[in-house]
Design a protein around this motif. Structure first.
Motif, mmCIF file in Angstrom:
data_model
loop_
_atom_site.group_PDB
_atom_site.id
_atom_site.type_symbol
_atom_site.label_atom_id
_atom_site.label_comp_id
_atom_site.label_asym_id
_atom_site.label_seq_id
_atom_site.Cartn_x
_atom_site.Cartn_y
_atom_site.Cartn_z
ATOM 1 N N UNK A 89 -2.456 16.437 -13.044
ATOM 2 C CA UNK A 89 -3.787 16.824 -13.506
ATOM 3 C C UNK A 89 -3.977 16.567 -14.994
ATOM 4 N N UNK A 90 -2.948 16.779 -15.778
ATOM 5 C CA UNK A 90 -3.078 16.648 -17.226
ATOM 6 C C UNK A 90 -3.107 15.184 -17.677
ATOM 7 N N UNK A 91 -2.310 14.336 -17.044
ATOM 8 C CA UNK A 91 -2.145 12.970 -17.549
ATOM 9 C C UNK A 91 -2.779 11.898 -16.677
ATOM 10 N N UNK A 92 -3.203 12.255 -15.471
ATOM 11 C CA UNK A 92 -3.976 11.331 -14.654
ATOM 12 C C UNK A 92 -3.259 10.099 -14.174
ATOM 13 N N UNK A 139 5.469 21.476 -11.967
ATOM 14 C CA UNK A 139 5.360 20.517 -13.057
ATOM 15 C C UNK A 139 4.727 19.213 -12.570
ATOM 16 N N UNK A 140 5.019 18.821 -11.343
ATOM 17 C CA UNK A 140 4.410 17.612 -10.788
ATOM 18 C C UNK A 140 2.885 17.744 -10.751
ATOM 19 N N UNK A 141 2.399 18.895 -10.298
ATOM 20 C CA UNK A 141 0.949 19.115 -10.246
ATOM 21 C C UNK A 141 0.364 19.147 -11.651
ATOM 22 N N UNK A 142 1.037 19.830 -12.567
ATOM 23 C CA UNK A 142 0.557 19.917 -13.943
ATOM 24 C C UNK A 142 0.429 18.531 -14.565
ATOM 25 N N UNK A 143 1.452 17.710 -14.408
ATOM 26 C CA UNK A 143 1.433 16.375 -15.010
ATOM 27 C C UNK A 143 0.413 15.481 -14.327
ATOM 28 N N UNK A 165 0.835 -1.196 0.000
ATOM 29 C CA UNK A 165 0.000 0.000 0.000
ATOM 30 C C UNK A 165 0.874 1.251 0.000
ATOM 31 N N UNK A 166 0.678 2.095 -0.991
ATOM 32 C CA UNK A 166 1.379 3.370 -1.095
ATOM 33 C C UNK A 166 0.374 4.497 -0.909
ATOM 34 N N UNK A 167 0.828 5.678 -0.518
ATOM 35 C CA UNK A 167 -0.118 6.799 -0.366
ATOM 36 C C UNK A 167 -0.693 7.228 -1.704
ATOM 37 N N UNK A 168 -1.746 8.024 -1.662
ATOM 38 C CA UNK A 168 -2.292 8.587 -2.887
ATOM 39 C C UNK A 168 -1.199 9.355 -3.621
ATOM 40 N N UNK A 169 -1.136 9.151 -4.918
ATOM 41 C CA UNK A 169 -0.152 9.795 -5.775
ATOM 42 C C UNK A 169 1.265 9.692 -5.194
#
Length: 330
Positions: free
Chosen positions: A218-221, A212-216, A8-12
């Motif tokens: 949200x953009x690539x899911x 960039x982490x947030x952008x990727x 089990x890993x955390x979300x994202x």
């Protein structure tokens, strides 16, 4: 949460990429201290393990403080990879990862790493051999394809999932690109949105800032991001990304005191794991990054590189902390 079987890993989650001559236990220790959720060993030659080569055996070392940790293997022979999966399992990692992405000539031209992208049936056979020879989850890291005309990672994802891999990381470049140009995450996005794909999909390539982490994300899911080069000499990238994703605010960069403390931790782990002679020598490649942008950085770096005794290096680090030099640029 993100699950790789029972792991089990955390979300994202944020993953530390396996990097040759970089992601050894001392480096992994500082990344773990700054928030890396899943880490991998340097890639290990299956042929080296079969020959009982000392360097390959040493890379099997994993420690409880770094868990969860995966051992990454590469090779060109199906039977050898299967045998090495069993050897690696005995070392006690949390999963086994297969490298189908390394682009360097010494690996790819021997039929290993990214070379398998030109022979998907053999890739499937090799992956199946690894899955059969371990009770641990098996994951894979690969690229988009060999070149622009053979971007076959979507087929790779489906076929490897069907024979039992439990997570896939994709670097958004082809083998021919090496590390040049901008990483293309559009195929990674298509894999993640493929209704046949049930396993976690992690993206890799060019993530070097919280924004960039947030952008990727949200953009690539994707289910998470693997970070490689941006973490070298800057393990704080993991905590900075996590803070930004949680709050939308940027953390202040690490202080001089924090830089020295993390460099000292890395150095002491290096001495502990490699011994004083090798530990001192191999740590030299990291000083420039730890103190990049520091006033007088060249002078401090030169002294650290020239020093041969661990106690002298620790004294120099204390001098840097006491001097409190300012940051003049990054």
């Amino acid at each position: 949460m993100v699950h790789i079987r029972d792991l089990a890993l955390p979300d994202f989650p944020l993953l530390l990429a396996p990097m040759e001559d970089v992601s050894d236990p001392p480096f992994r220790a500082v990344c773990k201290a700054n928030g890396a959720d899943l880490m991998y060993t340097e890639f290990i030659s299956s042929e080296g393990l079969i020959r009982d080569a000392a360097k390959s055996r040493k890379k099997l070392d994993v420690f409880d403080y770094e868990r969860p940790i995966g051992i990454q293997l590469f090779g060109s022979d199906v039977a050898t990879m299967g045998e090495c999966a069993a050897i690696s399992t005995a070392a006690g990692p949390d999963l086994i990862d297969i490298n189908y992405g390394c682009p360097v000539k010494q690996v790819a031209c021997r039929g290993a790493g990214a070379a398998l992208l030109r022979d998907i049936p053999k890739m499937v056979e090799m992956t199946s051999a690894v899955v059969r020879n371990t009770h641990l989850p098996v994951t894979v890291k690969t690229r988009l394809g060999w070149d622009d005309d053979t971007k076959n990672v979507e087929e790779v994802a489906e076929r490897l999932q069907d024979i039992g891999i439990e997570a896939l990381t994709v670097h958004g470049r082809t083998r021919v690109q090496l590390y040049k140009g901008e990483a293309d995450w559009t195929l990674i996005h298509r894999i993640k949105n493929n209704p046949r794909i049930r396993i976690p999909i992690f993206g890799n390539g060019d993530v070097d800032s919280p924004e960039k982490a947030l952008l990727y994300k949200e953009r690539y899911g994707v289910d998470g991001i693997m970070i490689g080069r941006a973490s070298i000499g800057y393990p704080w990238i993991f905590r900075e990304i996590k803070h930004y994703l949680a709050t939308g605010e940027k953390l202040a960069p690490p202080t001089i005191e924090e830089r020295v403390a993390m460099c000292r931790m890395h150095f002491e782990k290096s001495i502990e794991w490699k011994g004083p002679r090798v530990g001192v020598f191999e740590m030299r490649r990291h000083y420039a990054q730890y103190f990049r942008g520091l006033e007088g950085a060249k002078q401090w770096r030169t002294r650290l590189v020239d020093a041969e005794q661990p106690e002298i290096i620790l004294e120099i680090l204390e001098e840097i902390a006491a001097a409190e030099p300012v940051m003049v640029g990054m």
